[in-house]
Design an enzyme around this catalytic site. Structure first.
Site, PDB file in Angstrom:
ATOM      1  N   ASP A 187      -6.912   0.458  -6.819  1.00 60.35           N
ATOM      2  CA  ASP A 187      -6.529  -0.666  -5.961  1.00 60.35           C
ATOM      3  C   ASP A 187      -7.490  -1.815  -6.231  1.00 60.35           C
ATOM      4  O   ASP A 187      -8.390  -2.117  -5.441  1.00 60.35           O
ATOM      5  CB  ASP A 187      -6.579  -0.235  -4.491  1.00 60.35           C
ATOM      6  CG  ASP A 187      -6.085  -1.322  -3.546  1.00 60.35           C
ATOM      7  OD1 ASP A 187      -5.428  -2.262  -4.025  1.00 60.35           O
ATOM      8  OD2 ASP A 187      -6.355  -1.225  -2.334  1.00 60.35           O
ATOM      9  N   HIS A 190       0.810  -1.214   0.000  1.00 62.18           N
ATOM     10  CA  HIS A 190       0.000   0.000   0.000  1.00 62.18           C
ATOM     11  C   HIS A 190       0.848   1.271   0.000  1.00 62.18           C
ATOM     12  O   HIS A 190       0.454   2.284  -0.584  1.00 62.18           O
ATOM     13  CB  HIS A 190      -0.979  -0.014   1.180  1.00 62.18           C
ATOM     14  CG  HIS A 190      -2.085  -1.010   1.006  1.00 62.18           C
ATOM     15  ND1 HIS A 190      -2.064  -2.243   1.611  1.00 62.18           N
ATOM     16  CD2 HIS A 190      -3.225  -0.955   0.268  1.00 62.18           C
ATOM     17  CE1 HIS A 190      -3.161  -2.909   1.267  1.00 62.18           C
ATOM     18  NE2 HIS A 190      -3.869  -2.161   0.456  1.00 62.18           N
TER      19      HIS A 190
END
Length: 556
Positions: free
Chosen positions: A412, A317
């Protein structure tokens, strides 16, 4: 409407047969316990039920194979092509059973109910207990898929000739009319089965119980038709054998249904380990959450694919979000990321005024809000007033999004090699993202692993460029988790992919770097990020075309 045809006199040849030839004894009118019109209706009703069951078996194989092995287009093509081929072979083979049409049809329906009803459980068992063994065992699920498609195709193909013989024995009519009536009932039954699977069986019963129930309906319909309607044409021995076979199949299916919860739990533990805390199937996908308590790392699986690994999710991330946050970042859009972990990295930067999260599955967001371990991992971002959630398809949401509305867009999403997410990596999708970007805005894309799927990664990069954006690709090494589920496991991978690939894009050439005003990342440094850019460049595959909605390239 099924047309009523005038019957030929009993014992005479049908209109399309030479009247001088005697009618074989096995083809003479059946001795029915009901009137011919009623018997004919019951046969067509049996055709309807058997057709519905047959299509449910096909759809169940496609759905389960797509979940276990990925690439729904390939799995559907394999199942349907093998099954249709086998149906032709089965139809030819059934010509030899015309002399014993009633008992042959009863045996075929009992066999089909057993094979079709147990197919999902058998396929899942092979995947769960042998899929990680490697070698020849890695192809076990695929081989079993072809075997089931072949077996069910043979049995389904044998139904029509035998039913044609049975319906003609009730009341002779011209061949064209009989075929029309038979196929009308068959196609309507297929329609009902095709609609029942996604809207009733799958959401309410799941794949395993749904297949078992379909098998039970199948064997009851076949048994009733043969043992009830044509019992006078069967020998005493044939009646008892068929009755025993049908009861045995029903008993096996009922026993499997009673044990299906225990079986599913054991299979899930074989796949995910004994640490499963949450396991649920939503209208979108299966969600499994493991670990996160007593010091064990948290893992989140969506449809069998590892989406969050608590041991190295920060590396992923930070690499996805941090380079895109260098520059204006007051308004941020996250496509996917319902687990809240990308939003956590966004909110580490000062000056963020609003974060919009577009997640397809509301259950993922609900889990990220309420599960203690997952909400602790994401920093309780959904309690922040700046974070707003929309639960819908990202493509549809972007079509309504205002122009120039966001400084940063984070994609994402699942790997582009997964068929279901292919449109979210298409040129049309990136054109919508480009429209939503404000002047000077940046897009960050998770483009899948580089080392093992370089062609897919560089196809994403080519597609982003085709949408009018300049790109800066880079890759980050991840921790090898020694675990592969979903299509990676079925493909024989002994480990999960060991790196992640990303594409940073903007209207002007972007340079991946870190915001010096933000807290220092735990896993990235300016030097390592520059090395990641160079590492990705060394894997470049030139000359790749862009992927579009009508010509997806990620399966090539």
């Amino acid at each position: 409407m099924i047309e009523q045809h005038a019957p030929a006199p009993p014992g005479t040849a049908p209109p399309d047969m030479d009247p001088s030839r005697p009618v074989p004894s096995w083809s003479r009118p059946a001795r029915l316990p009901v009137r011919p019109a009623t018997g004919r209706f019951l046969v067509l009703a049996g055709v309807f039920v058997c057709a519905a069951c047959g299509l449910v078996y096909e759809l169940e194989l496609v759905a389960l194979a797509s979940y276990l092995m990925g690439d729904s287009v390939t799995q559907a093509s394999v199942v349907l092509s093998v099954m249709v081929f086998a149906m032709g072979i089965g139809s030819l083979a059934a010509k030899r059973l015309r002399r014993h049409a009633a008992v042959g049809f009863g045996a075929i329906e009992a066999s089909l109910a057993l094979v079709g009803g147990c197919s999902a459980m058998a396929l899942y068992a092979v995947f769960a207990w042998t899929g990680a063994w490697g070698g020849l065992w890695a192809d076990g699920p695929r081989c079993l898929l072809v075997a089931f498609s072949l077996a069910m195709g043979l049995l389904i193909g044998a139904e029509v000739p035998l039913l044609m013989e049975l319906i003609q024995r009730i009341r002779r009519q011209d061949a064209g009319g009989a075929v029309a009536d038979l196929f009308a009932a068959d196609y309507v039954g297929a329609l009902v089965g095709g609609l029942a699977f996604p809207f009733l069986l799958l959401p309410r019963l799941g794949q395993l119980t749904g297949a078992l129930l379909t098998g039970a309906v199948n064997v009851v319909a076949g048994g009733f038709l043969v043992l009830g309607l044509f019992r006078r044409d069967l020998t005493r021995r044939a009646r008892w054998l068929l009755l025993a076979a049908n009861l045995a199949v029903l008993g096996l299916l009922a026993s499997a249904a009673a044990l299906v919860d225990d079986f599913e739990q054991a299979a899930r533990h074989a796949v995910y380990g004994g640490d499963v805390r949450v396991a649920t199937r939503t209208g979108v996908q299966e969600i499994v959450l493991t670990g996160g308590i007593r010091g064990r790392p948290l893992d989140l699986f969506l449809d069998g694919r590892l989406r969050v690994d608590g041991r190295d999710e920060r590396r992923y991330h930070e690499a996805l979000v941090r380079p895109a946050m260098t520059g204006p970042h007051a308004r941020v859009l996250i496509l996917g990321g319902g687990d809240g972990l990308a939003a956590r990295e966004v909110l580490r930067h000062s000056g963020v005024a609003r974060v919009d999260v577009v997640e397809l599955d509301p259950a993922v967001v609900r889990l990220a809000r309420t599960d203690p371990a997952l909400s602790r991992l994401n920093g309780h971002v959904y309690g922040d007033r700046r974070v707003r959630v929309s639960t819908e398809d990202a493509f549809a949401w972007l079509r309504r999004a205002p122009a120039a509305a966001y400084d940063v867009v984070i994609e994402d999403l699942p790997d582009p090699g997964i068929t279901a997410s292919g449109k979210l990596y298409a040129q049309e999708f990136y054109s919508l993202v480009r429209r939503a970007l404000a002047p000077g805005g940046r897009l960050a894309v998770h483009a899948g692993p580089v080392a093992s799927r370089a062609r897919v990664f560089w196809t994403v990069e080519a597609t982003v460029r085709a949408a009018g954006l300049r790109t800066a690709p880079y890759r980050v090494d991840g921790r090898d988790t020694d675990f592969a589920a979903g299509p990676d496991r079925a493909a024989g991978a002994s480990h999960a992919p060991g790196d992640w690939g990303f594409v940073l894009a903007a209207r002007t050439p972007p340079v991946p770097r870190l915001d010096p005003r933000a807290p220092r990342p735990a896993t990235l440094t300016p030097r390592s990020l520059a090395a990641d850019v160079r590492a990705a460049a060394r894997t470049r595959v030139p000359g790749l075309p862009a992927s579009t909605l009508v010509h997806p390239r990620y399966g090539e």
